[in-house]
Design a protein around this motif. Structure first.
Motif, PDB file in Angstrom:
ATOM      1  N   SER A 102      23.176 -37.179 -66.881  1.00  0.00           N
ATOM      2  CA  SER A 102      23.105 -36.826 -65.301  1.00  0.00           C
ATOM      3  C   SER A 102      24.076 -36.149 -64.991  1.00  0.00           C
ATOM      4  CB  SER A 102      22.775 -38.128 -64.502  1.00  0.00           C
ATOM      5  OG  SER A 102      24.121 -38.966 -64.862  1.00  0.00           O
ATOM      6  N   GLY A 103      23.988 -35.431 -63.888  1.00  0.00           N
ATOM      7  CA  GLY A 103      25.249 -34.484 -63.465  1.00  0.00           C
ATOM      8  C   GLY A 103      25.509 -33.659 -64.145  1.00  0.00           C
ATOM      9  N   TRP A 144      24.368 -35.293 -57.109  1.00  0.00           N
ATOM     10  CA  TRP A 144      24.239 -34.639 -55.791  1.00  0.00           C
ATOM     11  C   TRP A 144      23.105 -35.248 -55.215  1.00  0.00           C
ATOM     12  CZ3 TRP A 144      19.574 -31.075 -55.247  1.00  0.00           C
ATOM     13  CH2 TRP A 144      19.504 -30.470 -54.085  1.00  0.00           C
ATOM     14  N   GLN A 194      20.201 -32.961 -62.632  1.00  0.00           N
ATOM     15  CA  GLN A 194      21.185 -33.244 -61.282  1.00  0.00           C
ATOM     16  C   GLN A 194      20.311 -33.947 -60.350  1.00  0.00           C
ATOM     17  OE1 GLN A 194      23.739 -34.292 -59.781  1.00  0.00           O
ATOM     18  NE2 GLN A 194      24.829 -32.640 -60.346  1.00  0.00           N
ATOM     19  N   PHE A 242      30.732 -29.194 -62.808  1.00  0.00           N
ATOM     20  CA  PHE A 242      29.566 -29.716 -63.518  1.00  0.00           C
ATOM     21  C   PHE A 242      28.543 -28.741 -64.219  1.00  0.00           C
ATOM     22  CE2 PHE A 242      29.859 -33.347 -60.528  1.00  0.00           C
ATOM     23  CZ  PHE A 242      30.727 -34.207 -61.470  1.00  0.00           C
ATOM     24  N   ALA A 289      28.388 -31.730 -55.256  1.00  0.00           N
ATOM     25  CA  ALA A 289      28.172 -32.616 -56.193  1.00  0.00           C
ATOM     26  C   ALA A 289      29.216 -33.604 -56.270  1.00  0.00           C
ATOM     27  CB  ALA A 289      27.588 -32.191 -57.591  1.00  0.00           C
TER      28      ALA A 289
END
Length: 896
Positions: A198-199, A218, A186, A247, A211
């Motif tokens: 990612s995320g 984020w 993240q 997420f 986020a």
């Protein structure tokens, strides 16, 4: 079968009026070691059968009472600022009338909070609370949060959790970081992200998600002030359905800020350190007034980076935040309002080659590398300066209503604005028509979450859901004033690269969860969530930008605007003629891939968790949960832009875990301690792994990866003046399927594309081990702590790195079997508390990396594109972000 199941659920829900066994009363008095009453202590009573917690505070006489208490076993916890916590199990009627004696805490807490947290705010989870959770949960109190240093932000504080790797290019909370926890990540720190899905971690602030639902990211710089954080709670894995966000594939990080308290206080902390790094933080609390309690806190920070250029440019940073929350408690529940405004920014130094590859700085003749100009060398201001700012405004409200003593309704609503601003001027590394950058994307989000809980004799039923609506704009412009471009005035010049796409992201979730507890020591928790994701995209670059003379015809995928190409087979082909081309050969180009599109997806997330407490001191737990998330959007790549939206698919995480926790309150030798260990296995499939190389080339790819390993933690207070902590993780990861360059090898062959499979290659930037451990010791004189030494060590193990240079002779970037070295830092601090009757001072010195170890937090194999302007023939070398050298800080805190 489904109909029968639904009938059973309905019967359970509508039988909420079923009575418990006749309630009893629990009452007592809280005193100190001398027998004096302690007022305004927070008292929590938790029913071990339902895990339902009830809160109250002691009166001026130190007394408290709970009415209508179920006859089963209970846990009572008592917290009071300045005292050690008190916990006792209640198993019989004789236990329900007692006196609790609290002992003065010998070790200092640096948190600028005095007074007992309002029970209807967000008290820090106790060790007994952790024991009752059917998941792997790590709670970081101020003792461990302090290990990040006094100028650290939210991301750096997470380094104390098992299995966490924090990577960034700065040292303070003003700059951005990537957090990788048990392999999933993240955040965004420039070079060090996007390679591992990612995320994939949820992040919340006071229970509110922060986020970005569209980008998946984020912005860690929006949480720059560590001293206004009360505690951090990290949940490994998706967690229970009732608490899960959008997420939470790999876990959830909850930053709980300072909370309203029962008593008034004001605290101020000032820090000074090297490189001009300074910080000011404050907290003020009104105490309880007619049922209302309010807190206000924030801070300002500034300072240079530890990387200094030959011209003396120190890549300065600055940050600030202000936070407020007010809580109203009443007999039928509580009402809370909160807000946070934060902004962090700084100049972002480039990566640096680890070896000399003949990169000669313009105007100085210096060879730019760690081996030649110094381990912490940076480029001069005239050659590279990029200022990166992240800003967030959040306002929220939360209402809790006790419909009866067995049913609760809770609703949270929020608005969040996120803005990023990148300004890059006179970039000698880019040059030409894309010399400068003006990047100004922003998001506006509205959300509402509703949950209902009904406690029944043998189960606790929860159901609810949330709705999140967001509009995200991708605005960015690369330009050169010589070619007619202007960033602040949004003018596209000849050879510019630009975008202004609008995403509308809507996430809707409904959940149902049943905590079945046939006896108090067994909890079986089946759950189900139904998720809906809707994404709309439109390219509005033609509307949002003005075009300089000669730049009106540009390359684009949108048929509504002037398109160009050399032939009908060119994806940019149209009848408008060739695009405007800058003197350096760059065509004017809209990065949007199509005019507009809309995609919707849905999924069902089943899960089951269970916990057993065979002994008062032992919890055994496990579970299997499935969760889904939409792919990240925006930027110059990703879905709907460089990737065809027909490939839009939901990523799926299948997370299994098994673990045990132990907690002793009066153990021989160790006295009060808690420990836990768990095994996890996360199968993460259908990942969209798109990234941009240093030369700006967009690569698309996707696949599956597996993460498995062990997490362990240990906290002990063998004496009132000694605290010990230990966090460890060991992990292995690899891609089970990863196709770079196209959706599949078969389709790549059919389309004549060059694609590569990276199956069985390790996932990049996941350390094989992480370890941090430390001890705090309060040296006392006449039963008062006069100085408190703190010593802790942090180790990050071997991790595999990424290559932008291409492997397997493919020329396509991807993961490798090349690893970067492990590194260890040792740290030392001294606290000197000076207490008076109603006020206190604390003097603190932090010495980070006392051995002055030189190490790199991040490395990758370069294609040579990043520094092609300095040496176009160099490639295959390693670029790095170095970790911080030895730094010493001094902090003074005053409280009354």
């Amino acid at each position: 079968m489904v109909r029968k199941w639904l009938i059973c659920v309905c019967i359970a829900l509508f039988c909420g009026g079923v009575s418990f066994a006749a309630g009893t009363q629990v009452k007592g008095k809280v005193v100190d070691a001398s027998g004096a009453s302690i007022p305004y202590a927070a008292v929590t009573l938790t029913d071990l059968a339902s895990n339902k917690a009830t809160h109250t505070t002691t009166g001026a006489d130190g007394q408290f009472v709970f009415n209508d208490v179920a006859s089963g076993p209970q846990i009572i916890s008592i917290e009071k600022s300045g005292f050690e916590s008190f916990t006792q199990r209640i198993s019989s009627a004789e236990d329900r009338l007692f006196t609790a004696t609290l002992h003065v805490a010998a070790l200092d807490e640096s948190v600028v909070v005095r007074g007992t947290v309002d029970p209807e705010a967000r008290p820090m989870p106790t060790r007994e609370d952790v024991m009752l959770m059917p998941d792997t949960v790590r709670v970081l109190d101020r003792k461990q949060l302090d290990a990040a240093g006094p100028v650290a932000g939210g991301a750096q504080m997470l380094a104390a959790t098992p299995g966490t790797n924090v990577v960034g290019y700065g040292q303070t909370g003003a700059t951005k970081y990537t957090v990788i926890m048990n392999g999933l990540q993240q955040g965004w720190a420039g070079e060090a992200t996007s390679f591992i899905g990612s995320g994939s971690l949820g992040v919340t602030y006071d229970g509110i998600p922060v986020a970005d639902p569209a980008t998946g990211l984020w912005q860690s710089a929006t949480m720059p002030q560590s001293l206004v954080i009360q505690d951090v709670q990290v949940t490994y894995g998706p967690g229970e359905a009732a608490d899960r966000g959008y997420f939470d594939v790999g876990g959830r990080i909850e930053f709980t800020p300072i909370q309203p308290t029962e008593e008034r206080h004001l605290s101020v902390a000032v820090t000074d350190g090297p490189y001009g790094q300074q910080n000011f933080a404050f907290v003020g609390n009104t105490g309880s007034f007619k049922g209302w309690s309010t807190v206000l806190g924030g801070g300002l920070g500034r300072g240079d980076d530890f990387r200094v250029a030959p011209d003396g440019f120190g890549n300065p940073t600055k940050n600030g935040s202000v936070y407020g929350k007010t809580v109203k408690s009443f007999s039928a529940g509580s009402l809370a309002f909160g807000t946070l405004y934060s902004k962090g920014g700084g100049y972002r130094p480039t990566v640096i080659p680890t070896t000399d590859v003949n990169l000669i700085e313009p105007g100085t003749g210096i060879h730019f590398s760690q081996a030649t100009c110094g381990f912490y060398c940076a480029l001069p201001y005239a050659d590279y300066n990029k200022y990166d700012t992240n800003e967030m405004l959040m306002a929220y409200a939360r209402q809790r209503m006790f419909l009866s003593h067995t049913s609760t309704l809770e609703n949270s609503a929020w608005f969040t604005h996120i803005r990023r601003f990148h300004r890059r001027n006179q970039d000698a590394l880019a040059g030409g028509s894309q010399l400068n950058e003006y990047n100004n994307p922003h998001s506006n989000m509205f959300g509402d979450q509703l949950g209902f809980t009904q406690v029944l004799p043998y189960n606790t039923v929860s159901f609810g859901g949330y709705l999140i609506h967001e509009v995200y704009n991708t605005h960015n412009l690369f330009y050169n004033p010589i070619d007619g471009g202007n960033g602040p005035q949004q003018i596209v010049g000849i050879g510019s690269k630009f975008r202004s796409g609008y995403f509308q992201q809507d996430n809707v979730t409904f959940f149902a969860q049943d905590d079945i507890h046939p006896i108090a020591r067994i909890h079986i928790i089946p759950s189900v969530r139904v998720d809906g994701f809707s994404t709309s995209y439109s390219d509005q670059a033609q509307r949002d930008f003005t075009f300089a003379a000669g730049a009106q015809v540009y390359a684009t995928h949108c048929a509504l605007y002037p398109q160009t190409g050399s032939s009908a087979s060119d994806p940019y082909y149209n009848v408008f003629g060739p695009p405007s081309v800058s003197p350096d050969g760059n065509p004017t180009k809209d990065q949007g891939s199509l005019c507009g599109a809309h995609e919707s997806r849905s999924a069902v997330e089943p899960g089951i968790d269970a916990s057993v407490m065979p002994k008062d001191w032992l919890t055994i737990y496990g579970g299997y949960d499935t969760t889904y998330r939409s792919p990240e959007l925006g930027g110059g790549g990703g879905q709907f832009q460089s990737v065809n939206p027909t490939y839009y698919q939901l990523a799926e995480g299948a997370y299994a875990q098994f673990g045990a926790k132990v907690h002793f309150m009066h153990a021989p030798g160790l006295r009060n301690f808690i420990a836990g260990v768990n095994y996890f296995h996360n199968n993460y499939t259908n990942q969209e792994i798109d990234f941009e190389t240093a030369t700006g080339v967009e690569e698309s790819g996707g696949g599956n990866s597996v993460y498995q390993g062990v997490d362990a933690f240990f906290d002990a207070d063998p004496q009132s003046n000694i605290h010990f902590f230990f966090n460890f993780a060991g992990e292995t990861t690899n891609f089970t399927k990863y196709i770079q360059g196209g959706p599949s090898l078969a389709e790549c062959t059919a389309q004549g594309l060059t694609c590569v499979s990276y199956a069985n290659i390790p996932v990049s930037y996941v350390p094989n081990i992480t370890l941090n451990t430390g001890i705090y010791y309060g040296i006392q004189y006449h039963n008062r702590t006069i100085i408190e030494p703190r010593f802790w060590v942090e180790t990050t193990g071997k991790q595999y790195i990424w290559s932008n240079n291409g492997i397997l002779n493919s020329g396509i970037a991807g993961p490798t079997n090349t690893s970067m070295p492990a590194y260890t830092t040792a740290n030392l601090a001294f606290n000197a508390p000076i207490d008076f009757e109603k006020q206190s001072f604390n003097l603190r010195v932090d010495m980070m990396n006392i051995g002055n170890s030189q190490y790199n937090e991040y490395e990758y194999i370069s294609s040579g594109g990043y520094f092609a302007a300095l040496n176009p023939n160099a490639n295959g070398y390693i670029n790095a972000y170095p970790g911080a050298p030895r730094t010493i800080y001094g902090t003074i805190t005053y409280q009354f």
